[in-house]
Enzyme design. Structure first.
Site, short mmCIF file in Angstrom:
data_model
loop_
_atom_site.label_atom_id
_atom_site.label_comp_id
_atom_site.label_asym_id
_atom_site.label_seq_id
_atom_site.Cartn_x
_atom_site.Cartn_y
_atom_site.Cartn_z
N SER A 346 0.83 -1.21 0.00
CA SER A 346 0.00 0.00 0.00
C SER A 346 0.86 1.25 0.00
O SER A 346 0.58 2.21 -0.73
CB SER A 346 -0.93 0.00 1.22
N ALA A 347 1.93 1.25 0.80
CA ALA A 347 2.82 2.42 0.86
C ALA A 347 3.53 2.62 -0.47
O ALA A 347 3.63 3.75 -0.97
CB ALA A 347 3.84 2.23 1.98
N TRP A 349 2.52 1.65 -3.39
CA TRP A 349 1.52 2.08 -4.37
C TRP A 349 1.25 3.57 -4.24
O TRP A 349 1.18 4.28 -5.25
CB TRP A 349 0.23 1.28 -4.17
N HIS A 350 1.12 4.07 -3.03
CA HIS A 350 0.82 5.49 -2.84
C HIS A 350 1.95 6.39 -3.33
O HIS A 350 1.70 7.45 -3.89
CB HIS A 350 0.54 5.78 -1.36
N GLY A 351 3.19 5.99 -3.11
CA GLY A 351 4.30 6.84 -3.55
C GLY A 351 5.60 6.50 -2.87
O GLY A 351 5.68 5.55 -2.08
#
Length: 452
Positions: A346-347, A349-351
């Site tokens: 998730s991290a 994916w976010h950036g």
């Protein structure tokens, strides 16, 4: 006019324009028959208009993924696409440091994020359908028709959700073509979401104006009390939540108008999974004047976001389509450290900002902290609830203040800015979580191995 423009940032105004244009376009597309290829072409044109040549970033991974889907061994396709897509995502985010290219940021990054979800999602959909093509008594619904090359690109760039989400599967897009939905009236569903805007938009505009994020970056934060810092973090979280509440109210409405995520209520639809009672669904799918709902596309459960008892329930209620994507394609498919691996993906994916990794890393520890505390204070079997004193104490200390701290890390992004503010509140949440996390790891029951 300048005062009105100054109420929001340039990016917020651009997103507002995109959402309103997409809403108007969805009404027009619905009247024209809700054509997938036309909607994909419109989304591509919108992306090209907003980000220009930087659309090459997303086109690149689309072409690579389609190539892998076509030529890689069938059983390995999901793994290859997942690994390649995230590797590509990391590469393009760092490319501007060593190549003469423009940075992937703002709207370009958002498009890249959404297309990443769609590429990996449709790959798993195709693979699962292929693996279970001979199942006569399937208990799960699989892709009903394989997409053509043009349909894949139309799905990748479909204007609905391209700039804000929510994520939806290709099967949900196919289901939106059901002729029975043309006679279904989306007005009540859309109206309920627009009622939300009556309070979420004013709350966002007011708090965004009076409580700017930059205040957390300034040295002035050290000149106020610890309590004031916590209050300011809470208000920043209000800005963040109301922005998202407003944006997704319109984004979900666009899905509803196009019939994406609309299923018979009796089929018990779930977020991005669609109908779960397949027998009921098959009996009702082609019938008109059936009670429908949009549960499969509801991206927020606001009451749970605001009032749930714990971190896990609060996280599950937020950005539910991405949470389910992570659950389906990451959490359920890894064999160890599932929560930690899911938060890492998730991290990434976010950036690439440190704030994302700091926040999501602490989320994983918060889940462990909560598990330990909840074991110490069990649920009353008669009421199904924990003691009221505990719920009030836990909710208004660790749960709420914790979410607010994590939100500041997510929003501040840069390591120096996150450290600047988190140090002002003494890193209280990570320091609280670490001992419980270590305790959980040390006391975890070892897996028994069967020796034959």
């Amino acid at each position: 006019m300048e005062k009105i423009i100054g109420l929001m940032s340039r990016d917020d105004w651009v997103y507002t324009g995109l959402l309103l244009f997409s809403f108007a376009a969805s009404c027009y597309v619905r009247k024209l028959g809700n054509n997938i290829l036309a909607s994909g072409a419109l989304g591509f044109a919108m992306a090209l208009f907003i980000i220009g040549p930087r659309i090459a970033y997303s086109l690149g991974i689309c072409a690579i993924a389609v190539g892998i889907q076509a030529f890689a061994p069938k059983k390995k396709v999901p793994f290859y696409v997942f690994l390649t897509t995230f590797t590509y995502l990391m590469f393009v985010r760092f490319a501007h440091y060593f190549l003469p290219v423009v940075e992937v940021a703002s709207h370009t990054n958002v498009i890249q994020l959404i297309i990443t979800l769609r590429i990996i999602g449709i790959t798993f959909e195709e693979n699962d359908a292929w693996l279970h093509k001979n199942d006569e008594n399937a208990t799960k619904r699989y892709l009903t028709r394989m997409p053509t090359l043009l349909e894949k690109f139309a799905y990748f760039y479909h204007f609905c959700g391209l700039f804000t989400g929510p994520y939806y599967t290709y099967q949900m897009l196919l289901d939106s073509q059901n002729p029975a939905l043309q006679s279904w009236d989306p007005t009540p569903e859309v109206t309920s979401r627009f009622v939300r805007l009556l309070w979420s938009v004013p709350a966002f505009v007011i708090t965004n104006h009076y409580f700017p994020l930059d205040s957390l970056r300034s040295d002035a934060i050290w000149e106020v009390s610890f309590f004031t810092r916590l209050v300011y973090a809470a208000l920043i979280f209000v800005v963040f939540k109301t922005r998202v509440y407003s944006a997704w109210a319109i984004a979900e409405s666009i899905c509803v108008i196009l019939g994406i995520g609309i299923y018979p209520a009796a089929s018990n639809p779930k977020i991005i999974v669609g109908p779960t009672d397949l027998k009921v669904f098959e009996g009702l799918r082609d019938k008109e004047n059936v009670e429908m709902n949009s549960d499969a596309i509801v991206n927020l459960d606001i009451p749970k976001v605001e009032f749930s008892d714990g971190f896990r329930d609060g996280m599950k209620a937020w950005n539910r389509s991405v949470q389910t994507w992570l659950a389906l394609y990451v959490h359920s498919r890894v064999k160890f450290m599932r929560v930690e691996t899911t938060m890492l993906v998730s991290a990434i994916w976010h950036g690439t900002y440190a704030g994302y990794f700091m926040s999501f890393g602490v989320v994983a520890m918060c889940a462990i902290l909560e598990d330990v505390i909840f074991k110490l204070v069990p649920v009353n079997p008669e009421t199904g609830l924990r003691p009221q004193w505990f719920r009030i104490l836990y909710t208004h200390t660790i749960r709420c203040r914790g979410f607010e701290m994590l939100a500041t890390g997510f929003l501040l992004k840069n390591a120096s800015d996150v450290h600047h503010f988190w140090s002002s509140i003494y890193y209280w949440l990570p320091l609280l979580c670490v001992p419980f996390y270590i305790y959980s790891v040390k006391t975890a029951a070892p897996k028994l191995k069967l020796v034959v």
